[in-house]
Design an enzyme around this catalytic site. Structure first.
Site, PDB file in Angstrom:
ATOM      1  N   GLY A 104     -55.030  59.746 105.796  1.00  0.00           N
ATOM      2  CA  GLY A 104     -55.131  59.318 104.398  1.00  0.00           C
ATOM      3  C   GLY A 104     -55.834  57.968 104.290  1.00  0.00           C
ATOM      4  O   GLY A 104     -55.649  57.085 105.121  1.00  0.00           O
ATOM      5  N   SER A 107     -44.271  56.415 102.556  1.00  0.00           N
ATOM      6  CA  SER A 107     -42.881  56.662 102.954  1.00  0.00           C
ATOM      7  C   SER A 107     -42.014  55.445 102.630  1.00  0.00           C
ATOM      8  O   SER A 107     -40.811  55.557 102.394  1.00  0.00           O
ATOM      9  CB  SER A 107     -42.821  56.943 104.448  1.00  0.00           C
ATOM     10  OG  SER A 107     -43.747  57.953 104.759  1.00  0.00           O
ATOM     11  N   LYS A 136     -55.231  55.715 102.217  1.00  0.00           N
ATOM     12  CA  LYS A 136     -54.375  54.572 101.855  1.00  0.00           C
ATOM     13  C   LYS A 136     -54.366  53.572 103.008  1.00  0.00           C
ATOM     14  O   LYS A 136     -54.341  52.365 102.816  1.00  0.00           O
ATOM     15  CB  LYS A 136     -52.943  55.014 101.530  1.00  0.00           C
ATOM     16  CG  LYS A 136     -52.100  53.824 101.085  1.00  0.00           C
ATOM     17  CD  LYS A 136     -50.681  54.194 100.815  1.00  0.00           C
ATOM     18  CE  LYS A 136     -49.860  54.386 102.048  1.00  0.00           C
ATOM     19  NZ  LYS A 136     -49.551  53.180 102.821  1.00  0.00           N
ATOM     20  N   ASP A 137     -54.385  54.118 104.233  1.00  0.00           N
ATOM     21  CA  ASP A 137     -54.465  53.264 105.422  1.00  0.00           C
ATOM     22  C   ASP A 137     -55.926  53.252 105.888  1.00  0.00           C
ATOM     23  O   ASP A 137     -56.262  53.780 106.948  1.00  0.00           O
ATOM     24  CB  ASP A 137     -53.544  53.816 106.516  1.00  0.00           C
ATOM     25  CG  ASP A 137     -52.100  53.833 106.055  1.00  0.00           C
ATOM     26  OD1 ASP A 137     -51.556  52.757 105.804  1.00  0.00           O
ATOM     27  OD2 ASP A 137     -51.533  54.930 105.920  1.00  0.00           O
ATOM     28  N   HIS A 188     -49.097  63.269 102.521  1.00  0.00           N
ATOM     29  CA  HIS A 188     -49.185  64.016 103.783  1.00  0.00           C
ATOM     30  C   HIS A 188     -49.522  65.479 103.508  1.00  0.00           C
ATOM     31  O   HIS A 188     -50.320  66.097 104.211  1.00  0.00           O
ATOM     32  CB  HIS A 188     -47.840  63.993 104.525  1.00  0.00           C
ATOM     33  CG  HIS A 188     -47.385  62.634 104.956  1.00  0.00           C
ATOM     34  ND1 HIS A 188     -46.302  62.001 104.404  1.00  0.00           N
ATOM     35  CD2 HIS A 188     -47.875  61.794 105.904  1.00  0.00           C
ATOM     36  CE1 HIS A 188     -46.134  60.840 105.000  1.00  0.00           C
ATOM     37  NE2 HIS A 188     -47.070  60.677 105.911  1.00  0.00           N
TER      38      HIS A 188
END
Ligand code: PAF
Length: 280
Positions: free
Chosen positions: A147, A186, A149-150, A37
């Protein structure tokens, strides 16, 4: 950095900034902030005059009430992590600022929302698309940072911005990883000690699979899922090669594609993806 909880208070500030001709960047989050983040926050601070970080644990994107209940809520430490950055507002909307009584609208992106995480978590991307639309409108942002990642989420929000003519540019940023390769998330906070040791195997197997795909190995994906199960992962929601543009299944990477994985470890769902550049 001001903490703001209502859209009216937020609008007073954004109107002032707009009147002065200042640009606005937003980093939407559900909190439990990590270095991934913070890399988005740094990019926003470098590229826009004003930065808003949003923190809202969005109930509509959880298909499982237990997952929602266990999601970390860490507003105080999140605010501390943001303190060193050049941020104007931490927007922590009260739930009725996002979903007032009688809220009846859903933003749904057909096709690309229905595969991968959309198939494994029904309704997830409708929840994401609806809340992101609201956050982009409430913050009046010129640029919104997400991001990779997603990566499927990036595709979904990019499509909704294009389809709904929202005046906001979606800015994707690379996945941030631990030194052992584990993608920051997270959810990693919920891994037990043993599972934390095992978790980077997901990225390692994905990297090996990318090479196997390039070598033309026909059973590369099956070999990978077997190796993941042997390492202790399960269930495996998906382990698939898909094209970047429409998320259709790719049998060989003849145009830009990615390897996508979602696998459970120790009751925690981990996701990751790796680019597979097209074969010449
Ligand atoms: O990626 C996330 O944390 C969430 O899906 C988002 C974009 C903040 C929407 O709730």
């Amino acid at each position: 950095m001001k903490i703001i909880r209502t859209k009216t208070d937020l609008r007073s500030l954004t109107t002032l900034w707009r009147d002065r001709g200042e640009s606005i960047g937003v980093v939407p989050t559900m909190g439990a902030l990590h270095a991934g983040h913070l890399s988005l926050v740094k990019a926003a601070a470098a590229e826009t005059d004003r930065v808003i970080v949003t923190l809202f644990v969005n109930p509509r994107q959880f298909d499982n009430p237990d997952d929602l209940a266990k999601y970390p809520r860490t507003e105080e430490s999140d605010a501390e992590k943001l303190a060193p950055f050049d941020i104007d507002v931490l927007y922590v909307p009260d739930p009725d600022q996002i979903y007032p009584d009688g809220f009846a609208t859903t933003v749904s992106v057909a096709g690309i929302s229905e595969v991968l995480c959309g198939a494994a978590r029904p309704g997830h991307f409708d929840g994401v698309a609806t809340v992101v639309t609201k956050l982009l409108l409430q913050t009046d942002a010129d640029r919104a940072y997400f991001g990779e990642k997603d990566f499927q989420q990036v595709q979904v929000v990019s499509r909704l911005v294009r389809d709904l003519d929202l005046a906001c540019e979606i800015v994707p940023r690379p996945t941030v990883r631990e030194t052992d390769g584990l993608a920051l998330s997270s959810r990693n906070l919920r891994l037990g000690e043993q599972a934390r040791q095992t978790a980077p195997i997901l990225h390692r197997i994905m990297a090996q699979t990318v090479l196997a795909i390039w070598r033309g190995e026909r059973h590369a994906l099956d070999t990978a899922t077997t190796a993941l199960r042997e390492a202790g992962f399960g269930p495996i929601d998906y382990f698939e090669l898909r094209h970047d543009d429409d998320l259709s299944l790719a049998h060989r990477p003849d145009r830009p594609a990615r390897l996508y994985a979602a696998a459970w470890l120790d009751g925690v769902r981990l996701i990751d993806n790796l680019a597979v550049p097209p074969l010449a």
